[in-house]
Design a protein around this motif. Structure first.
Motif, PDB file in Angstrom:
ATOM      1  N   GLU A  70      31.177  41.009  50.195  1.00 35.64           N
ATOM      2  CA  GLU A  70      30.287  41.457  51.262  1.00 35.64           C
ATOM      3  C   GLU A  70      30.899  41.127  52.605  1.00 35.64           C
ATOM      4  O   GLU A  70      31.947  40.471  52.685  1.00 35.64           O
ATOM      5  N   GLU A  71      30.241  41.574  53.642  1.00 40.13           N
ATOM      6  CA  GLU A  71      30.715  41.270  54.985  1.00 40.13           C
ATOM      7  C   GLU A  71      30.388  39.821  55.301  1.00 40.13           C
ATOM      8  O   GLU A  71      29.260  39.379  55.081  1.00 40.13           O
ATOM      9  N   VAL A  72      31.376  39.093  55.775  1.00 40.92           N
ATOM     10  CA  VAL A  72      31.185  37.671  56.047  1.00 40.92           C
ATOM     11  C   VAL A  72      31.584  37.407  57.504  1.00 40.92           C
ATOM     12  O   VAL A  72      32.653  37.853  57.935  1.00 40.92           O
ATOM     13  N   PRO A  73      30.725  36.716  58.243  1.00 43.99           N
ATOM     14  CA  PRO A  73      31.060  36.432  59.637  1.00 43.99           C
ATOM     15  C   PRO A  73      32.393  35.692  59.726  1.00 43.99           C
ATOM     16  O   PRO A  73      32.663  34.788  58.937  1.00 43.99           O
ATOM     17  N   GLU A  74      33.211  36.081  60.702  1.00 38.32           N
ATOM     18  CA  GLU A  74      34.515  35.445  60.852  1.00 38.32           C
ATOM     19  C   GLU A  74      34.395  34.122  61.607  1.00 38.32           C
ATOM     20  O   GLU A  74      33.373  33.832  62.205  1.00 38.32           O
ATOM     21  N   ASP A  75      35.453  33.359  61.573  1.00 39.22           N
ATOM     22  CA  ASP A  75      35.563  32.082  62.289  1.00 39.22           C
ATOM     23  C   ASP A  75      34.437  31.117  61.914  1.00 39.22           C
ATOM     24  O   ASP A  75      34.110  30.985  60.756  1.00 39.22           O
ATOM     25  N   ASP A  76      33.862  30.497  62.962  1.00 38.51           N
ATOM     26  CA  ASP A  76      32.900  29.424  62.709  1.00 38.51           C
ATOM     27  C   ASP A  76      31.571  30.001  62.247  1.00 38.51           C
ATOM     28  O   ASP A  76      30.921  30.755  62.973  1.00 38.51           O
ATOM     29  N   TYR A  77      31.143  29.678  61.055  1.00 37.44           N
ATOM     30  CA  TYR A  77      29.873  30.188  60.524  1.00 37.44           C
ATOM     31  C   TYR A  77      29.298  29.152  59.565  1.00 37.44           C
ATOM     32  O   TYR A  77      29.973  28.736  58.622  1.00 37.44           O
ATOM     33  N   THR A  89      26.417  34.018  47.368  1.00 37.01           N
ATOM     34  CA  THR A  89      27.032  35.195  48.011  1.00 37.01           C
ATOM     35  C   THR A  89      28.262  34.735  48.789  1.00 37.01           C
ATOM     36  O   THR A  89      28.376  33.558  49.135  1.00 37.01           O
ATOM     37  N   PRO A  90      29.178  35.653  49.108  1.00 38.69           N
ATOM     38  CA  PRO A  90      30.346  35.263  49.891  1.00 38.69           C
ATOM     39  C   PRO A  90      29.975  34.626  51.233  1.00 38.69           C
ATOM     40  O   PRO A  90      30.540  33.593  51.602  1.00 38.69           O
ATOM     41  N   ALA A  91      29.009  35.205  51.942  1.00 40.21           N
ATOM     42  CA  ALA A  91      28.653  34.656  53.257  1.00 40.21           C
ATOM     43  C   ALA A  91      28.078  33.252  53.117  1.00 40.21           C
ATOM     44  O   ALA A  91      28.435  32.342  53.879  1.00 40.21           O
ATOM     45  N   ASP A  92      27.175  33.078  52.134  1.00 36.95           N
ATOM     46  CA  ASP A  92      26.625  31.743  51.908  1.00 36.95           C
ATOM     47  C   ASP A  92      27.727  30.769  51.502  1.00 36.95           C
ATOM     48  O   ASP A  92      27.714  29.599  51.891  1.00 36.95           O
ATOM     49  N   ALA A  93      28.694  31.244  50.699  1.00 38.32           N
ATOM     50  CA  ALA A  93      29.769  30.372  50.236  1.00 38.32           C
ATOM     51  C   ALA A  93      30.552  29.834  51.426  1.00 38.32           C
ATOM     52  O   ALA A  93      30.826  28.638  51.516  1.00 38.32           O
ATOM     53  N   LYS A  94      30.860  30.708  52.363  1.00 37.37           N
ATOM     54  CA  LYS A  94      31.616  30.263  53.537  1.00 37.37           C
ATOM     55  C   LYS A  94      30.765  29.318  54.392  1.00 37.37           C
ATOM     56  O   LYS A  94      31.192  28.215  54.750  1.00 37.37           O
TER      57      LYS A  94
END
Lengths: 327, 418
Positions: A182-189, A150-155
């Motif tokens: 999908e919605e992805v947390p910004e900055d440090d994640y 997923t995009p969030a996992d990718a980041k």
């Protein structure tokens, strides 16, 4: 939080890490001026300069060898291999050098390096642009192999990989680049390496998979839900080393397990997952462990009907899920 | 009528935006003519027509972003009239299709049914076997919903949950004062119920539920019997090689009394009571955790010695677990030596289909009143359970009195053990 694509999430992770740690740099074929053939590194050279976003010659062994040397000297290189299949000229550097530096030097040296590479099919790319090559690396201790779904996992996983002090192979599904948003947390994640993730709860069957197939399995699970069966979907996220605990827990929960990968069936990551389940969960199994994978033929074909035949999709996964649910 | 689909415009491209339509409905187009312009994040391209024909309907507005493979417009190809096909065909074909669909579903159902009958219960998965053992579930009683009638984990979980709710309904609500002390009972060793244990359980449950039991007990003076037995005890053991037990005297007394009271030697058969001609006495023999009830056939024809010998033989076989069905068939009345383990009073369960069972309790010395004098006597309680369908208190009382008299009338002078 903004809704961004899998590709943008990876770009964001690179940008964030380059911004906060000057040891992080990117190198690879066409990553600089062109911004990568998929535009993952677009704008990074302009922002961070030619010395931190390097265009390299078409020599994968050189890209990885350079990265190893830089990593040993305290840098945190993120090498891009343009397509995962192209990584093979660099396997000696990866398997014999990068993976073993910590061991060989008795812990005096380490190799904090990430190798990113787009893999996977379904994009009409034929043999040099569609393969899954993760199993080349999933039996070499010293390496970590990460495949986000997923995009969030990718980041989160890419940031974790860059900060990891050992070499990490980071495979990105190229069909997911623009498909998944999908919605992805910004900055440090960050997302921890080595931890699988339950992407959907269910108590009738368990589907274990990774990469783009996670999305396909979730679609299939929603359809299957209309037939009255609820599927648990476990995303491996890290395919080496495997999260044994999560696999055992998910398999034992329902006793009916479907393992899905778009890689060729024989010797795939799922063969090892199957062995873990067989060794630990016999008395919790309610059906034979089933696998759904690409056929054992040399490559994903170019011809669209043949590519469809090879490649997994939600329909194929749903049909197999139904079969095991009804077992 | 053909649909034109959004084409794939490059690797990793999964969607595109229609920027500009180059045709409008009714326009005549040839193969490869441009239909519209599409923008993706990689390229801008024209979408060509794949056939000759006339544009029907534009399905996507300019500015819309759609996935690869989505229809963007319809095209009436040469030689086909879209309107006819779209109005007439579906109406006619629909009932037929529905009929076929129903038939297919029926066929699938029938197929499933016959398979269920063929292979039900033949394949048990590890988890089902484990759960069945843990919860003592007979898999033969569980309905399978899996392929070919296989019992799935879910099926057995339903049984377990159902059982639990049934049990919790039956259990009366705990008294308020013991709620505080209520603890989870920690499970210890589990013993599977099989073989002899299961047979005993089945038989006892059946007897207890089927037969309306009634009980009576008589105190009997066994002093004379004790004297007789003590007199012969040692010599008998030396001469015969086995023990002259008290129990043999009781069995003998019962066998003789049954001849006079044949109703006690009968069995209830639903619409009739069958009086058995042979007097075959069942005796209870324990071997480890097992209970056998072997039979002394025609006990009324045997001397006390003969009975003692039979008892010795059968007890021996019982201890070695060598008793077979043949040894246990044909009993008509049971005498149970409960006194052997110190009991002084008990209520036996009748050995179905017999109609009575006599429990011979411990012989204990007690002060008793005889002719207004207190004496120390060897006393024994005889406890009789009867099938109240066959026998009433009177018949049972008469029988038990007669046994009591026989016991009390044993004497060193008149009783022959041979």
């Amino acid at each position: 939080m903004a809704k961004i694509s899998y590709l943008q999430a990876i770009h964001q992770a690179l940008d964030f890490e380059m911004g906060q740690d000057e040891n992080v740099f990117v190198l690879g074929e066409d990553v600089g001026k062109k911004g990568g053939v998929f535009k993952v590194t677009e704008g990074l050279q302009e922002k961070y300069g030619e010395l931190r976003c390097l265009d390299t010659p078409l020599a994968e062994s050189n890209i990885v060898g350079t990265s190893i040397g830089a990593a040993m000297m305290g840098k945190r290189p993120v090498a891009e291999i343009q397509f995962a299949e192209y990584i093979l000229p660099a396997t000696n550097q990866i398997l014999n050098e990068a993976a073993k530096i910590r061991y060989r030097s008795d812990g005096d040296w380490d190799c904090p390096m990430v190798i990113r590479a787009p893999f996977g099919g379904g994009i009409h790319g034929a043999l040099y642009h569609s393969q899954s090559i993760e199993t080349v690396f999933t039996s070499t201790p010293g390496l970590k192999v990460v495949i986000p779904s997923t995009p969030a996992d990718a980041k989160g996983l890419l940031i974790s990989s860059i900060r990891d002090n050992d070499p990490v192979l980071f495979f990105e599904h190229k069909k997911a680049y623009r498909l998944l948003k999908e919605e992805v947390p910004e900055d440090d994640y960050t997302v921890p390496i080595g931890k699988a993730d339950v992407k959907r709860d269910g108590d009738d069957i368990t589907v274990i998979t990774y990469g783009l197939c996670v999305n396909y399995a979730l679609q299939a699970a929603e359809r299957l839900s209309k037939d009255g069966y609820e599927a648990e979907v476990l995303d491996l996220r890290t395919v080496y080393p495997l999260d044994r605990e999560a696999i055992i827990k998910a398999a034992s929960k329902t006793g009916k397990v479907l393992l899905v990968t778009e890689d060729n069936l024989e010797g795939s990551v799922m063969s090892e997952v199957s062995a873990i389940i067989a060794e630990n969960c016999l008395y919790d199994l309610d059906a034979p462990i089933m696998r759904l994978a690409g056929p054992d033929v040399p490559s994903m074909p170019y011809s669209p009907p043949m590519e469809d035949y090879f490649m997994l999709n939600p329909e194929k996964i749903e049909a197999k899920m139904k079969e095991i649910a009804e077992h | 009528m053909e649909e034109i689909l959004m084409p794939k415009l490059g690797e990793s491209v999964t969607e595109g935006t229609i920027e500009n339509w180059l045709v409008k409905p009714g326009d005549r187009v040839e193969e490869y003519d441009a239909l519209c312009e599409v923008i993706t994040d990689k390229v801008t391209a024209e979408v060509p027509s794949v056939l000759d024909g006339t544009i029907g309907e534009l399905l996507v507005s300019e500015g819309d972003t759609i996935e690869v493979g989505t229809p963007i417009c319809t095209l009436e190809t040469d030689g086909t009239s879209g309107k006819e096909t779209s109005t007439d065909e579906p109406v006619e074909s629909e009932p037929e299709q529905t009929g076929q669909a129903i038939k297919a579903v029926q066929q699938a159902k029938e197929g499933r049914k016959s398979k269920q009958n063929a292979a039900k219960g033949t394949r048990i998965s590890p988890v089902v076997m484990r759960l069945a053992n843990e919860h003592n579930i007979d898999l033969g009683t569980v309905e399978g919903s899996g392929i070919e009638g296989r019992i799935t984990k879910k099926d057995i979980q339903k049984v377990i949950e159902g059982d639990f709710s049934a049990k919790s309904q039956m259990t009366p609500a705990p008294q308020s004062d013991d709620i505080g002390e209520k603890r989870e009972i920690s499970a210890g060793e589990e013993i599977p119920v099989t073989g002899v244990r299961k047979a005993i359980a089945d038989k006892m449950s059946y007897s207890a539920q089927e037969i309306p039991h009634a009980w009576l007990m008589m105190e009997t003076d066994a002093t004379n019997l004790v004297n007789v037995r003590n007199r012969y005890k040692t010599s008998f053991r030396e001469n015969e090689g086995y023990n002259l037990t008290f129990f043999s005297f009781f069995v003998k007394a019962v066998a003789e009394t049954l001849k006079e009271h044949p109703m006690l030697n009968s069995s209830w058969q639903g619409d009739k009571i069958v009086i058995n001609k042979d007097i075959n006495i069942s005796i209870a023999v324990a071997g480890d955790d097992k209970l056998y009830v072997p039979v002394i056939k025609n006990a009324d024809e045997l001397s006390i010695k003969g009975i003692a010998r039979k008892i010795s033989e059968l007890a021996d076989l019982g201890r070695k677990h060598q008793l077979t069905t043949r040894h246990m068939e044909g009993g008509t009345f049971t005498v149970n030596n409960t006194g052997a383990f110190g009991s002084v009073e008990s209520m036996g369960i009748i050995n179905h289909p017999q109609s009575a069972i006599l429990q011979v309790e411990s012989i204990v010395k007690r002060p008793v009143v005889i002719d207004d004098m207190i004496a120390i006597r060897h006393m024994v309680n005889l406890c009789l359970s009867i099938d109240h369908r066959v026998l009433d208190g009177l018949a049972a009382g008469e029988f038990l009195s007669a046994v009591k008299q026989r016991i009390e009338n044993y004497s060193v002078e008149t009783t022959s053990i041979y």
